[in-house]
Design a protein around this motif. Structure first.
Motif, PDB file in Angstrom:
ATOM      1  N   THR A  90       0.846  -1.189   0.000  1.00 55.49           N
ATOM      2  CA  THR A  90       0.000   0.000   0.000  1.00 55.49           C
ATOM      3  C   THR A  90       0.879   1.236   0.000  1.00 55.49           C
ATOM      4  O   THR A  90       2.055   1.186   0.346  1.00 55.49           O
ATOM      5  N   TRP A  91       0.278   2.346  -0.384  1.00 57.55           N
ATOM      6  CA  TRP A  91       0.914   3.647  -0.305  1.00 57.55           C
ATOM      7  C   TRP A  91       0.242   4.405   0.816  1.00 57.55           C
ATOM      8  O   TRP A  91      -0.964   4.611   0.780  1.00 57.55           O
ATOM      9  N   ARG A  92       1.001   4.841   1.810  1.00 50.86           N
ATOM     10  CA  ARG A  92       0.467   5.680   2.880  1.00 50.86           C
ATOM     11  C   ARG A  92       0.824   7.123   2.554  1.00 50.86           C
ATOM     12  O   ARG A  92       1.982   7.455   2.376  1.00 50.86           O
ATOM     13  N   VAL A  93      -0.200   7.954   2.479  1.00 45.85           N
ATOM     14  CA  VAL A  93      -0.032   9.365   2.153  1.00 45.85           C
ATOM     15  C   VAL A  93      -0.557  10.184   3.324  1.00 45.85           C
ATOM     16  O   VAL A  93      -1.682   9.963   3.775  1.00 45.85           O
ATOM     17  N   ALA A  94       0.279  11.098   3.823  1.00 43.80           N
ATOM     18  CA  ALA A  94      -0.117  11.982   4.923  1.00 43.80           C
ATOM     19  C   ALA A  94      -0.098  13.422   4.430  1.00 43.80           C
ATOM     20  O   ALA A  94       0.889  13.878   3.836  1.00 43.80           O
ATOM     21  N   LEU A  95      -1.201  14.117   4.663  1.00 44.14           N
ATOM     22  CA  LEU A  95      -1.328  15.521   4.290  1.00 44.14           C
ATOM     23  C   LEU A  95      -1.585  16.318   5.555  1.00 44.14           C
ATOM     24  O   LEU A  95      -2.521  16.019   6.302  1.00 44.14           O
ATOM     25  N   THR A  96      -0.743  17.311   5.808  1.00 45.73           N
ATOM     26  CA  THR A  96      -0.892  18.163   6.987  1.00 45.73           C
ATOM     27  C   THR A  96      -1.025  19.598   6.493  1.00 45.73           C
ATOM     28  O   THR A  96      -0.202  20.070   5.710  1.00 45.73           O
ATOM     29  N   LEU A  97      -2.078  20.273   6.962  1.00 49.15           N
ATOM     30  CA  LEU A  97      -2.333  21.655   6.563  1.00 49.15           C
ATOM     31  C   LEU A  97      -2.091  22.590   7.732  1.00 49.15           C
ATOM     32  O   LEU A  97      -2.419  22.260   8.872  1.00 49.15           O
ATOM     33  N   ALA A  98      -1.548  23.754   7.431  1.00 50.89           N
ATOM     34  CA  ALA A  98      -1.345  24.794   8.446  1.00 50.89           C
ATOM     35  C   ALA A  98      -1.749  26.130   7.832  1.00 50.89           C
ATOM     36  O   ALA A  98      -1.319  26.468   6.724  1.00 50.89           O
ATOM     37  N   ALA A  99      -2.590  26.870   8.556  1.00 52.76           N
ATOM     38  CA  ALA A  99      -2.957  28.210   8.111  1.00 52.76           C
ATOM     39  C   ALA A  99      -1.764  29.130   8.321  1.00 52.76           C
ATOM     40  O   ALA A  99      -1.003  28.982   9.280  1.00 52.76           O
ATOM     41  N   GLN A 100      -1.597  30.061   7.415  1.00 58.28           N
ATOM     42  CA  GLN A 100      -0.553  31.076   7.548  1.00 58.28           C
ATOM     43  C   GLN A 100      -1.113  32.369   6.974  1.00 58.28           C
ATOM     44  O   GLN A 100      -2.122  32.347   6.274  1.00 58.28           O
ATOM     45  N   GLN A 110       5.026  10.732   1.942  1.00 60.20           N
ATOM     46  CA  GLN A 110       4.763   9.355   1.544  1.00 60.20           C
ATOM     47  C   GLN A 110       6.020   8.521   1.715  1.00 60.20           C
ATOM     48  O   GLN A 110       6.987   8.706   0.973  1.00 60.20           O
ATOM     49  N   PRO A 111       6.029   7.609   2.696  1.00 57.68           N
ATOM     50  CA  PRO A 111       7.136   6.660   2.761  1.00 57.68           C
ATOM     51  C   PRO A 111       7.165   5.848   1.463  1.00 57.68           C
ATOM     52  O   PRO A 111       6.113   5.514   0.911  1.00 57.68           O
TER      53      PRO A 111
END
Length: 151
Positions: A90-100, A110-111
């Motif tokens: 599998t492909w593990r995808v992590a998306l992290t958002l930060a307001a600026q 993605q590892p």
């Protein structure tokens, strides 16, 4: 001490409020212009049926739907999903958002599973993240040929 697995880590800034970027990552009708569509609720621990359609713009075909597991979902800050690539991987995808000030920063991680070329994976995700930006503004989609790794 073991070495961490190689990973693709990208950071992209969008001049849009975090809620708009989050919606473009999670709502099927907002995903459609830049990567694909999904059906299902998408709660943590749950699944959605995802159909990747963006490949058509790179000369490919609409992919068959796959069951994507939602590992983590903390609106509007973090989304982690697992896409099946093969029966064993599998492909593990992590998306992290930060307001600026002036917008939102998206961090993509993605590892890399064994056997994947980091340059190829990075080129593909850069293309998709730029497509996300184009979809947020109704702009023209970038050409895949501009992202092909030198080889």
């Amino acid at each position: 001490m073991p070495h961490p697995a190689p990973a693709v880590v990208l950071q992209q800034e969008y001049p849009d409020p975090i809620g708009q970027v989050w919606a473009a990552l999670t709502e099927s009708e907002r995903l459609a212009p830049w990567i694909g569509t999904h059906t299902g609720g998408g709660a943590p621990g749950g699944t959605v049926e995802f159909t990747m359609t963006g490949e058509v713009d790179a000369g490919g075909e609409v992919a068959a739907p796959v069951t994507v597991t939602v590992v983590e979902c903390v609106p509007p800050r973090r989304l982690v999903v697992e896409f099946p690539e093969t029966d064993e991987r599998t492909w593990r995808v992590a998306l992290t958002l930060a307001a600026q000030a002036g917008g939102t920063v998206l961090r993509f991680e993605q590892p890399l599973p064994d056997g994947l070329d980091p340059a190829d994976v990075e080129a593909g995700w850069r293309w998709y993240l730029d497509r996300l930006g184009a979809s947020l503004h109704g702009g023209p989609m970038p050409a895949w040929a501009d992202y092909l790794p030198a080889g």
